[in-house]
Scaffold this active site. Structure first.
Site, PDB file in Angstrom:
ATOM      1  N   MET A 193     -11.464   4.176  -5.741  1.00 31.38           N
ATOM      2  CA  MET A 193     -11.817   2.589  -5.656  1.00 31.38           C
ATOM      3  C   MET A 193     -12.913   2.315  -6.443  1.00 31.38           C
ATOM      4  O   MET A 193     -13.582   1.438  -6.178  1.00 31.38           O
ATOM      5  CB  MET A 193     -12.097   2.468  -3.973  1.00 31.38           C
ATOM      6  CG  MET A 193     -11.080   2.671  -3.142  1.00 31.38           C
ATOM      7  SD  MET A 193      -9.640   1.823  -3.763  1.00 31.38           S
ATOM      8  CE  MET A 193      -9.921   0.315  -2.757  1.00 31.38           C
ATOM      9  N   ASN A 230      -1.306   8.535  -0.343  1.00 27.21           N
ATOM     10  CA  ASN A 230      -0.245   8.555  -1.501  1.00 27.21           C
ATOM     11  C   ASN A 230      -0.409   9.856  -2.051  1.00 27.21           C
ATOM     12  O   ASN A 230       0.481  10.396  -2.512  1.00 27.21           O
ATOM     13  CB  ASN A 230      -0.779   7.457  -2.589  1.00 27.21           C
ATOM     14  CG  ASN A 230      -0.472   6.221  -2.268  1.00 27.21           C
ATOM     15  OD1 ASN A 230       1.017   6.036  -2.547  1.00 27.21           O
ATOM     16  ND2 ASN A 230      -0.991   5.169  -1.714  1.00 27.21           N
ATOM     17  N   GLU A 232       4.734   1.925  -1.266  1.00 29.50           N
ATOM     18  CA  GLU A 232       3.917   2.804  -2.252  1.00 29.50           C
ATOM     19  C   GLU A 232       4.021   4.292  -2.257  1.00 29.50           C
ATOM     20  O   GLU A 232       4.349   4.759  -3.094  1.00 29.50           O
ATOM     21  CB  GLU A 232       2.499   2.777  -1.774  1.00 29.50           C
ATOM     22  CG  GLU A 232       1.628   1.399  -2.187  1.00 29.50           C
ATOM     23  CD  GLU A 232       0.368   1.377  -1.883  1.00 29.50           C
ATOM     24  OE1 GLU A 232      -0.386   2.277  -1.917  1.00 29.50           O
ATOM     25  OE2 GLU A 232      -0.385   0.366  -1.354  1.00 29.50           O
ATOM     26  N   HIS A 252      -1.220  -0.228  -7.344  1.00 30.51           N
ATOM     27  CA  HIS A 252      -2.002  -1.220  -6.553  1.00 30.51           C
ATOM     28  C   HIS A 252      -1.168  -2.051  -5.568  1.00 30.51           C
ATOM     29  O   HIS A 252      -0.102  -1.891  -5.858  1.00 30.51           O
ATOM     30  CB  HIS A 252      -2.467  -1.955  -7.746  1.00 30.51           C
ATOM     31  CG  HIS A 252      -3.315  -3.245  -7.268  1.00 30.51           C
ATOM     32  ND1 HIS A 252      -4.671  -3.153  -6.958  1.00 30.51           N
ATOM     33  CD2 HIS A 252      -3.036  -4.508  -6.902  1.00 30.51           C
ATOM     34  CE1 HIS A 252      -5.249  -4.369  -6.558  1.00 30.51           C
ATOM     35  NE2 HIS A 252      -3.976  -5.041  -6.767  1.00 30.51           N
TER      36      HIS A 252
HETATM   37  C1  GAR Z   1      -3.551   2.026  -1.002  1.00 27.47           C
HETATM   38  O1  GAR Z   1      -2.897   1.250  -0.483  1.00 27.47           O
HETATM   39  C2  GAR Z   1      -3.762   1.781  -2.653  1.00 27.47           C
HETATM   40  O2  GAR Z   1      -2.601   1.013  -3.187  1.00 27.47           O
HETATM   41  C3  GAR Z   1      -4.944   1.264  -2.618  1.00 27.47           C
HETATM   42  O3  GAR Z   1      -5.660   1.980  -1.595  1.00 27.47           O
HETATM   43  C4  GAR Z   1      -4.719   2.591  -0.897  1.00 27.47           C
HETATM   44  C5  GAR Z   1      -4.839   3.771  -0.493  1.00 27.47           C
HETATM   45  O4  GAR Z   1      -4.532   4.493   0.424  1.00 27.47           O
HETATM   46  N1  GAR Z   1      -5.176   1.093  -3.982  1.00 27.47           N
HETATM   47  C6  GAR Z   1      -6.348   0.197  -4.322  1.00 27.47           C
HETATM   48  O5  GAR Z   1      -6.459  -0.722  -3.518  1.00 27.47           O
HETATM   49  C7  GAR Z   1      -6.814   0.231  -5.897  1.00 27.47           C
HETATM   50  N2  GAR Z   1      -7.336  -0.713  -6.318  1.00 27.47           N
HETATM   51  P1  GAR Z   1      -4.395   6.237   0.528  1.00 27.47           P
HETATM   52  O6  GAR Z   1      -5.829   6.705   0.284  1.00 27.47           O
HETATM   53  O7  GAR Z   1      -3.980   6.465   1.916  1.00 27.47           O
HETATM   54  O8  GAR Z   1      -3.359   6.559  -0.516  1.00 27.47           O
END
Ligand code: GAR
Length: 194
Positions: free
Chosen positions: A95, A22, A179, A114
């Site tokens: 997290m 992200n 996302e 999320h």
């Molecule tokens: C993503 O899917 C985000 O929505 C989730 O962690 C992943 C991070 O991916 N976030 C949560 O679950 C927060 N509660 P990334 O590090 O590749 O962006």
């Protein structure tokens, strides 16, 4: 929406814990002309987060600070945000739950993405919960961060259909794809209303 270039863009900070896909899409979108934000710094609570390498690749100031460990570290981060004139903090795969004093200091200026259609499936293991409940749709939500887990006001959501062929892996992939699309747009939208 106002077009801004170079130093006139709004500074944002991205908080991460992991891979940083992200973060990567947020940075890429910020390079477009129509964007009104610039990723000024990245903060990770994990020293080995791959996302820190993404920040380095784009020469973005980056820090490993576990903000949730002590108030001293939290205040250190608040000082860094202030010094860098950060208008908005974007949690992207961060997290940990931010301490209440921190959220209060940046009230209304912290957002999160999320991987579920909130208010459904707050917390962890969202995709498994979606499968266990035989959902026909899932998606992702960008929302303001308040004291409570995944409970702040919703900014935007995007849905994906779950087909019979889908499994945990394919659902995760579909959701991540949307996302990457909606988060940068939501950031632009929030900043244009600040
Ligand atoms: C993503 O899917 C985000 O929505 C989730 O962690 C992943 C991070 O991916 N976030 C949560 O679950 C927060 N509660 P990334 O590090 O590749 O962006």
């Amino acid at each position: 929406m106002k077009k801004l270039n170079g130093d006139l863009k709004n500074n944002i900070a991205v908080f991460i814990s992991g891979r940083g896909s992200n973060l990567n899409s947020i940075i890429n979108y910020s390079l477009k002309k129509k964007t009104i934000y610039k990723v000024k710094l990245v903060i990770s609570n994990k020293q080995k987060a791959k996302g820190l390498l993404v920040a380095k690749k784009y020469r973005i100031r980056n820090y490993f600070i576990d903000i949730t460990k002590s108030k001293k570290l939290g205040n250190k981060v608040l000082n860094i945000l202030k010094k860098n004139k950060i208008k908005l903090v974007c949690l992207a795969g961060f997290m940990k739950i931010l301490p209440a004093y921190f959220v209060k200091q940046y009230s209304g200026k912290i957002i999160n993405i999320h991987p579920s259609l909130l208010p459904k499936y707050k917390g962890l293991n969202t995709h498994q919960k979606v499968i266990d409940n035989n959902e026909k749709f899932t998606g992702c939500t960008v929302h303001y961060v308040n004291r409570f887990l995944d409970s702040g006001k919703i900014i935007s959501q995007n849905k994906v259909r779950i087909s019979k062929k889908d499994n945990f892996k394919s659902i995760k992939k579909k959701v991540l794809k949307i996302e990457h699309k909606i988060y940068p747009i939501a950031i632009n939208k929030v900043l244009s209303n600040l």
